[in-house]
Write an enzyme that holds these catalytic residues in place. Structure first.
Site, PDB file in Angstrom:
ATOM      1  N   ASP A  25     -17.253  76.113  55.398  1.00  0.00           N
ATOM      2  CA  ASP A  25     -16.592  76.338  53.961  1.00  0.00           C
ATOM      3  C   ASP A  25     -16.904  75.211  53.220  1.00  0.00           C
ATOM      4  OD1 ASP A  25     -14.886  77.276  52.031  1.00  0.00           O
ATOM      5  OD2 ASP A  25     -13.306  76.098  52.948  1.00  0.00           O
ATOM      6  N   GLU A  85     -20.283  80.148  52.877  1.00  0.00           N
ATOM      7  CA  GLU A  85     -19.694  80.728  51.812  1.00  0.00           C
ATOM      8  C   GLU A  85     -20.569  80.685  50.672  1.00  0.00           C
ATOM      9  OE1 GLU A  85     -15.252  80.891  50.866  1.00  0.00           O
ATOM     10  OE2 GLU A  85     -16.074  79.404  49.428  1.00  0.00           O
ATOM     11  N   ASP A 159      -9.340  74.837  55.413  1.00  0.00           N
ATOM     12  CA  ASP A 159     -10.913  74.755  55.433  1.00  0.00           C
ATOM     13  C   ASP A 159     -11.576  75.130  56.624  1.00  0.00           C
ATOM     14  OD1 ASP A 159     -10.949  73.470  52.522  1.00  0.00           O
ATOM     15  OD2 ASP A 159      -9.930  71.736  53.522  1.00  0.00           O
TER      16      ASP A 159
END
Length: 180
Positions: A25, A85, A159
């Site tokens: 992330d 991501e 996160d």
């Protein structure tokens, strides 16, 4: 996060060779990461954490810290691929997208330097795979990760949960043609 029990998967996943996935992330100040292994149809959490850069540091110093941290993780775990991501932003915040692009770029550079393939996933796709809802809130994502990895508590900070969700999603989308 500490390693924990494995989660049994059925069907074709049970016949696949072991795969190690690094989920990321990305962030300029805080990047979450999660390393999972899937072997004989079972998920196993290997390690999860965050790579932090100094909040008031110059951008080149932040990017160097991110790159160095990710390089260490890649060298230590040698994943089969990195799931990250995909960059997204709202048009009202183009500066955020540019800064995130810098962080994502050095993370992808670290993977490329280590010879690790990178697969990108849209946040809404990760949420849809994990919860059935492409707009699931963070709390629902954390619970989904907890359940999939059979953790005793929800992963925090968010996160880390997001990175683990991206890794799990990366496995599912890479190994199940019906989801891709």
């Amino acid at each position: 996060m500490n390693p924990t029990a494995a989660v049994k998967l059925g069907g074709a996943a049970a016949n696949q060779p072991p795969v190690t996935i690094l989920g990321i992330d990305p962030g300029l100040n805080t990047s979450g990461y999660g390393v999972i292994r899937v072997q004989k149809g079972q998920f196993q959490l290997i390690e999860a954490g965050i790579v932090r850069s100094k909040a008031k540091a110059a951008i080149e110093d932040k990017l160097l810290e991110i790159h160095t941290g990710m390089t260490e993780i890649l060298q230590q775990h040698r994943p089969d691929f990195m799931a990250i991501e995909q960059l997204f932003t709202h048009y009202s915040r183009p500066t955020t997208a540019i800064l995130m692009g810098h962080a994502r770029g050095v993370i992808c550079l670290a993977a490329g330097s280590a010879g690790v393939p990178v697969k990108s996933f849209e946040p809404t796709r990760v949420k849809k795979v994990m919860t059935g809802n492409g707009h699931a809130p963070k709390s629902q994502m954390q619970l989904a990760v907890k359940l999939q990895l059979k953790l005793h508590e929800v992963p925090e900070p968010a996160d880390i949960a997001d990175a683990l969700a991206i890794a799990i999603c990366g496995f599912h989308l890479s190994h199940n043609p019906l989801l891709a």
